[in-house]
Design a protein around this motif. Structure first.
Motif, short mmCIF file in Angstrom:
data_model
loop_
_atom_site.label_atom_id
_atom_site.label_comp_id
_atom_site.label_asym_id
_atom_site.label_seq_id
_atom_site.Cartn_x
_atom_site.Cartn_y
_atom_site.Cartn_z
N ALA A 648 1.33 -1.33 -0.26
CA ALA A 648 -0.01 -0.14 -0.41
C ALA A 648 0.99 1.56 0.06
O ALA A 648 0.51 2.06 -0.69
CB ALA A 648 -1.00 -0.07 1.21
N ASP A 649 1.48 1.35 1.07
CA ASP A 649 2.45 2.04 0.93
C ASP A 649 3.43 2.26 -0.78
O ASP A 649 3.53 3.48 -0.62
CB ASP A 649 3.77 2.23 1.90
CG ASP A 649 3.16 2.41 3.28
OD1 ASP A 649 2.05 3.09 3.86
OD2 ASP A 649 4.15 2.05 4.38
N MET A 650 3.96 1.45 -1.07
CA MET A 650 4.63 1.83 -2.07
C MET A 650 3.58 2.09 -3.53
O MET A 650 4.17 2.91 -4.47
CB MET A 650 4.98 0.00 -2.58
CG MET A 650 6.52 -0.28 -2.20
SD MET A 650 7.34 -1.52 -2.90
CE MET A 650 6.03 -3.01 -2.62
N SER A 651 2.73 1.85 -3.41
CA SER A 651 1.56 2.26 -4.33
C SER A 651 1.13 3.87 -4.42
O SER A 651 1.17 4.25 -5.57
CB SER A 651 -0.40 1.11 -4.51
OG SER A 651 -0.46 1.77 -4.93
N THR A 652 1.57 4.08 -2.91
CA THR A 652 0.45 5.61 -2.66
C THR A 652 2.01 6.48 -2.91
O THR A 652 2.15 7.24 -3.65
CB THR A 652 0.78 5.65 -0.96
OG1 THR A 652 -0.55 4.83 -1.00
CG2 THR A 652 0.76 6.82 -0.82
N ILE A 653 2.94 5.98 -3.08
CA ILE A 653 4.03 6.71 -3.60
C ILE A 653 4.59 6.62 -4.61
O ILE A 653 4.71 7.91 -5.54
CB ILE A 653 5.29 6.25 -2.78
CG1 ILE A 653 5.30 6.56 -1.24
CG2 ILE A 653 7.00 6.81 -3.02
CD1 ILE A 653 6.67 5.43 -0.33
N THR A 654 4.03 5.66 -5.42
CA THR A 654 4.45 5.60 -6.88
C THR A 654 3.40 6.43 -7.42
O THR A 654 3.11 7.31 -8.42
CB THR A 654 4.20 4.38 -7.64
OG1 THR A 654 5.45 3.71 -6.32
CG2 THR A 654 5.03 4.15 -8.68
N SER A 655 2.04 6.62 -7.41
CA SER A 655 0.75 7.21 -8.06
C SER A 655 0.89 8.55 -7.44
O SER A 655 0.36 9.32 -8.61
CB SER A 655 -0.53 6.18 -7.52
OG SER A 655 -0.49 6.58 -5.91
N THR A 656 1.21 9.35 -6.62
CA THR A 656 1.43 10.10 -5.82
C THR A 656 2.55 11.29 -6.41
O THR A 656 2.24 12.06 -7.82
CB THR A 656 1.24 10.34 -4.14
OG1 THR A 656 0.50 9.74 -3.57
CG2 THR A 656 1.52 11.94 -3.88
N VAL A 657 3.91 10.37 -6.63
CA VAL A 657 5.00 10.90 -7.73
C VAL A 657 4.64 11.26 -9.14
O VAL A 657 4.58 12.11 -9.31
CB VAL A 657 5.95 10.00 -7.71
CG1 VAL A 657 7.28 10.87 -8.13
CG2 VAL A 657 6.82 10.03 -5.37
N LEU A 658 3.72 9.81 -9.51
CA LEU A 658 3.91 10.00 -10.55
C LEU A 658 2.39 11.38 -11.11
O LEU A 658 2.62 11.84 -12.12
CB LEU A 658 2.62 8.96 -11.22
CG LEU A 658 3.08 7.52 -11.94
CD1 LEU A 658 3.20 6.33 -11.74
CD2 LEU A 658 4.76 7.57 -12.26
N ASP A 659 1.62 11.84 -10.17
CA ASP A 659 0.68 12.24 -10.37
C ASP A 659 1.24 13.77 -11.05
O ASP A 659 1.48 14.44 -10.71
CB ASP A 659 -0.31 12.40 -9.75
CG ASP A 659 -1.74 11.10 -9.99
OD1 ASP A 659 -1.42 10.79 -10.57
OD2 ASP A 659 -2.54 10.46 -8.75
N SER A 690 5.86 9.07 -20.72
CA SER A 690 4.78 8.67 -22.25
C SER A 690 3.62 9.01 -21.30
O SER A 690 2.89 9.50 -21.87
CB SER A 690 4.67 7.26 -22.71
OG SER A 690 4.52 6.85 -20.76
N CYS A 691 3.51 9.08 -20.20
CA CYS A 691 1.94 9.54 -19.03
C CYS A 691 1.86 11.15 -19.61
O CYS A 691 0.91 11.50 -19.70
CB CYS A 691 1.91 9.00 -17.51
SG CYS A 691 2.32 7.09 -17.17
#
Length: 693
Positions: A648-659, A690-691
């Motif tokens: 969950a932490d990894m997902s939060t960090i990744t998605s937040t940074v990408l956004d 690409s995003c």
């Protein structure tokens, strides 16, 4: 006979009283003057009725015995001393006309005398006065007088034209004065022609005389004659063609004569006649006519010479300061019209292009011959050197620069280099053939080629000798050659370093000696890569520096090592940071300028150390901002090294940074690094760059 006593006559500084003697002489001459004295003349103190002066003059003119009075000089000696005291301007009159008044009188010569002394203006005025008298003031002109006037007019005209024909070879002040007088005579004749046009009477046979028109014709023939009379070739013309010698001779004559016109002839003409521009037009038109006849028979060598004269040498003559201040050079135009210039230019440019092809193909063939014979390139200051780039660049620079000078159009001259694209492809094929054959001397040739690639690239970028399409086609070929050379030279290095790469990211990697072996082997290989020019070598080891760093990151993100707690993560942080420092130190010592690579490893090390989620997020954001090709899979692989992070932490960090990165991305040029690092077992198929698109 002695002189009577004259109280006012006394010696002065060993001489006589000149003023008194002047009055005395006037009293002697007064009875014999043809004209009455001027009102301002002073009266003589001697009586005009007295015949004593005449007696004294008679006595002075005849031999006399010595004066009984030695203190009183004889009259003849006194007169001689008086004559010597008269200013030089009047002395001649006293000598030649002792019985005439000393006052200057205007002397009128005959027509024949005016011709003799080349006073053409005065002679012309005299004829005009006679003409006016005969035709305007006399009821019926005397036939004999008219015939005499016509003959005199003809004689004057001939002398005037003779003088004009000497305009460009005046050798004395008398000849210069004669030309000035002739020009004045021509203008007087023009005025008289105009006066006749205003009268209703029948003009004489010689009217209108049109001397101004004939003046122009005489000078035109004079110019033609001087341009036709070719001088003997000078030392530098002996080995030239007839056409080249002729053009040079005409150019030299034109230059010398126009300088003579502005320095000498101009002073003989009134400004309104604009004689300098007149001569310039005559020489220009004559030169132009001669060149028109030559154009059709020029060969390749004469073609370039002719264009050089038309485009450069002739304008340089006219641009001399002494000429430009007196001649309107812009009004003259070109020596050859466009319809004649264009075929000459095309012929010249085609020949230059053919020569360029021949030269550069010969250079490449010589290099191939050396390769086929198994010879290594020569070394220059320890570096392998190939003559290909240097020779080809010299040929291109010389031919194109010369063409620009001759055709005076950079765009036309640049077209010569259109053949460079074909040459570059041939050179690329030769380069690839060397790599493919992989002979003992292949590496030496490739290192030499790297130096050539750099020279060609700088030449194409820094010099404005090529059309844009040629530059656009050649530069990618050079980039391919450089990249293939780097791959050829670096692939063996990576094979040697591979066993050391395999230790990175493992449990053994946290031991110091493991990375030290990688550094030692890398340093040895860097020595083997030397042999190209310094800048080419720097580019080569710079690429190796990046590839070693990429391989390091790839092995690290492979995830073989598991960092379970903060202590292991701290150890990993210290190891990565230390590795980054030592790797940078090694490559910097060898000349690499890729300092930015150390930053990547340092930022990744910071992620491994941090325990606070927001802090980790900010550090990854910093990494992604600097390198937009950081993908989600790279972020995920890096976070997986920290096994104490939940999914969950990894997902939060990744998605937040990408956004955040997506919103803040503004485009522009940035460095690429992570796009060259493949991560195994991808769980996230898209990347940040690409995003953001």
């Amino acid at each position: 006979m002695s002189l009577p006593s004259m109280p006012n006559l006394r010696p002065c500084d060993g001489g006589i009283n000149v003023s008194m003697m002047e009055k005395f002489r006037r009293s002697l001459l007064l009875p014999t003057r043809k004209n009455p004295p001027s009102p301002g003349d002073k009266e003589s103190k001697l009586s005009p009725e007295s015949d004593e002066p005449a007696k004294m003059l008679d006595s002075a003119a005849s031999p006399q015995p010595p004066s009984p009075n030695p203190s009183m000089p004889r009259f003849d000696n006194t007169f001689n001393r008086l004559r010597e005291s008269i200013p030089w301007r009047r002395k001649k009159e006293v000598d030649t006309l002792p019985s005439e008044d000393l006052k200057e009188e205007k002397v009128t010569h005959t027509f024949e005398e005016y011709l003799e002394i080349q006073a053409f203006c005065e002679a012309t005025q005299q004829l005009i006065d006679r003409e006016k008298h005969l035709f305007w003031e006399t009821a019926e002109a005397n036939k004999e007088a008219v015939e005499k006037l016509a003959a005199d007019h003809k004689a004057l005209e001939e002398r005037v034209w003779q003088t004009l024909q000497q305009s460009l070879s005046l050798s004395s002040e008398e000849e210069v004065s004669a030309l000035k007088s002739a020009v004045k005579a021509i203008n007087l004749e023009e005025e008289q022609d105009q006066l006749w046009k205003q009268r209703c009477q029948t003009p004489p046979a010689w009217r209108p005389s049109e001397w101004k028109k004939h003046h122009d014709e005489v000078l035109q023939k004079l110019v033609n004659g001087r341009m036709d009379n070719q001088s003997s070739p000078t030392g530098d013309q002996v080995n030239q063609s007839t056409i080249q010698a002729t053009i040079r001779s005409m150019g030299r004559q034109l230059k010398e004569d126009l300088q003579w016109v502005v320095e000498v002839v101009k002073n003989c003409y009134p400004p309104e006649m604009d004689i300098c521009n007149f001569y310039a037009r005559q020489y220009h038109q004559t030169f132009k006519a001669r060149l028109r006849k030559i154009v059709g028979s020029v060969d390749d060598k004469d073609c370039s010479f002719l264009l050089l004269w038309v485009k450069e040498s002739y304008p340089e003559i006219l641009e001399k300061p002494e000429l430009t201040s007196n001649i309107n050079t812009e009004a003259l135009g070109n020596l050859l019209p466009d319809e004649l210039l264009k075929p000459l230019e095309e012929k010249y440019l085609s020949k230059q292009q053919s020569d360029l092809i021949m030269f550069i193909v010969r250079v490449l063939n010589e290099a191939k011959k050396e390769w086929d014979q198994g010879k290594e390139p020569t070394r220059d200051d320890g570096c392998y050197a190939s003559p290909v780039a240097n020779d080809v660049i010299q040929f291109i620079n010389g031919i194109v620069t010369s063409a620009q000078k001759i055709v005076r159009d950079p765009h036309k001259a640049q077209k010569i280099t259109s053949i460079l694209t074909d040459f570059m492809q041939r050179y690329h094929n030769f380069h690839e053939d060397i790599i493919k054959q992989n002979k003992m001397h292949s590496k030496a040739f490739i290192k030499a080629n790297l130096s050539c690639v750099e020279q060609f690239r700088d030449f194409l970028v820094e010099h404005d000798l090529f059309p844009e399409n040629v530059r656009e086609k050649c530069l990618p070929v050079l980039t391919e050659m450089k990249q293939s050379a780097h791959t050829y030279l670096l692939t063996p290095v990576h094979k040697i370093l591979k066993p050391h790469y395999q230790k990175v990211g493992t449990s053994d990697w946290l031991k110091k000696n493991t990375f030290e072996k990688l550094l030692n082997s890398t340093e040895e290989e860097l020595q083997e890569l030397q042999g190209s020019s310094q800048s080419s070598y720097q580019e080569l080891i710079g690429q190796l520096h990046q590839e070693v760093t990429e391989e390091y990151v790839r092995r690290l993100l492979k995830g073989e090592v598991k960092l379970k707690d903060s202590n292991q993560q701290q150890k990993a942080y210290e190891t990565v940071k230390e590795n980054a420092e030592k790797l940078h130190e090694l490559f910097a010592k060898m000349g690499s300028k890729q300092d930015w690579l150390k930053e990547i490893l340092t930022k990744m090390a910071e992620v491994l150390k941090l325990q606070d989620i927001p802090a980790i997020r900010m550090q990854i954001f910093s990494l992604g901002s600097a390198y937009p090709d950081l993908s989600e899979e790279h972020v995920s692989a890096l976070l997986k090294l920290k096994t104490n992070l939940s999914k969950a932490d990894m997902s939060t960090i990744t998605s937040t940074v990408l956004d955040i990165l997506k919103e803040s991305y503004t485009g522009g040029e940035t460095r690429t690094f992570f796009s060259n690092v493949e991560v195994m077992n991808r769980s996230y198929p898209f990347c940040i760059s690409s995003c953001r698109g």
